[in-house]
Design a protein around this motif. Structure first.
Motif, mmCIF file in Angstrom:
data_model
loop_
_atom_site.group_PDB
_atom_site.id
_atom_site.type_symbol
_atom_site.label_atom_id
_atom_site.label_comp_id
_atom_site.label_asym_id
_atom_site.label_seq_id
_atom_site.Cartn_x
_atom_site.Cartn_y
_atom_site.Cartn_z
ATOM 1 N N PHE A 26 0.566 -1.374 -0.100
ATOM 2 C CA PHE A 26 0.567 0.210 -0.103
ATOM 3 C C PHE A 26 1.046 1.206 -0.057
ATOM 4 O O PHE A 26 0.845 1.961 -0.708
ATOM 5 N N ILE A 27 1.817 1.378 0.952
ATOM 6 C CA ILE A 27 3.036 2.294 1.250
ATOM 7 C C ILE A 27 3.308 2.961 -0.826
ATOM 8 O O ILE A 27 3.485 3.452 -0.636
ATOM 9 N N ILE A 28 3.830 1.621 -0.873
ATOM 10 C CA ILE A 28 4.405 1.512 -2.421
ATOM 11 C C ILE A 28 3.327 2.492 -3.552
ATOM 12 O O ILE A 28 3.594 2.832 -3.911
ATOM 13 N N LEU A 29 2.321 1.562 -3.589
ATOM 14 C CA LEU A 29 1.086 2.472 -4.657
ATOM 15 C C LEU A 29 0.758 3.562 -4.211
ATOM 16 O O LEU A 29 0.742 4.459 -5.494
ATOM 17 N N PHE A 30 0.426 4.053 -2.794
ATOM 18 C CA PHE A 30 0.051 5.406 -2.430
ATOM 19 C C PHE A 30 0.688 6.052 -2.539
ATOM 20 O O PHE A 30 0.678 7.632 -2.379
ATOM 21 N N LEU A 35 2.782 12.096 -2.462
ATOM 22 C CA LEU A 35 3.576 13.377 -2.426
ATOM 23 C C LEU A 35 3.606 13.992 -3.759
ATOM 24 O O LEU A 35 3.437 14.931 -3.814
ATOM 25 N N ILE A 36 3.170 13.697 -4.825
ATOM 26 C CA ILE A 36 2.508 14.570 -5.811
ATOM 27 C C ILE A 36 1.339 15.130 -5.275
ATOM 28 O O ILE A 36 0.995 16.585 -5.358
ATOM 29 N N VAL A 39 3.120 18.221 -3.813
ATOM 30 C CA VAL A 39 3.403 18.915 -4.381
ATOM 31 C C VAL A 39 2.329 19.855 -4.978
ATOM 32 O O VAL A 39 3.159 21.481 -4.443
ATOM 33 N N LYS A 40 1.408 19.722 -4.826
ATOM 34 C CA LYS A 40 0.420 19.898 -5.752
ATOM 35 C C LYS A 40 0.489 21.226 -4.863
ATOM 36 O O LYS A 40 -0.052 22.678 -5.405
ATOM 37 N N PHE A 41 0.079 20.633 -3.769
ATOM 38 C CA PHE A 41 -1.063 21.765 -2.560
ATOM 39 C C PHE A 41 0.857 23.017 -1.859
ATOM 40 O O PHE A 41 0.232 23.896 -1.879
ATOM 41 N N VAL A 42 1.369 22.423 -2.709
ATOM 42 C CA VAL A 42 2.441 23.451 -1.762
ATOM 43 C C VAL A 42 2.905 24.497 -2.664
ATOM 44 O O VAL A 42 2.679 25.286 -2.567
ATOM 45 N N HIS A 43 2.789 23.557 -4.320
ATOM 46 C CA HIS A 43 2.722 24.081 -5.202
ATOM 47 C C HIS A 43 1.951 25.639 -5.258
ATOM 48 O O HIS A 43 2.027 27.284 -5.162
ATOM 49 N N TRP A 44 0.430 25.592 -5.274
ATOM 50 C CA TRP A 44 -0.878 26.019 -4.340
ATOM 51 C C TRP A 44 -0.876 27.563 -3.953
ATOM 52 O O TRP A 44 -0.793 28.328 -3.571
#
Length: 53
Positions: A26-30, A35-36, A39-44
């Protein structure tokens, strides 16, 4: 009696191993999705924060 105990211990160990493997999968899949999203949230957030300055 001793054989029963070892069988129970083995069953417990196999269950624990199964949970660890499941958690790792689950960790590897999610992890990439989380992370994406992060990153999108931090960028916004950075964009909206600097817009108000």
């Amino acid at each position: 009696m001793a054989k029963e105990m070892t069988a129970k211990e083995f069953e417990r160990y196999s269950w624990k191993k199964a949970w660890i493997v499941l958690a790792a999968v689950f960790i590897i899949l999610f992890l990439p999705w989380i992370l994406i999203w992060f990153v999108k949230f931090v960028h916004w957030y950075a964009q909206s924060f600097f817009m108000w300055l």
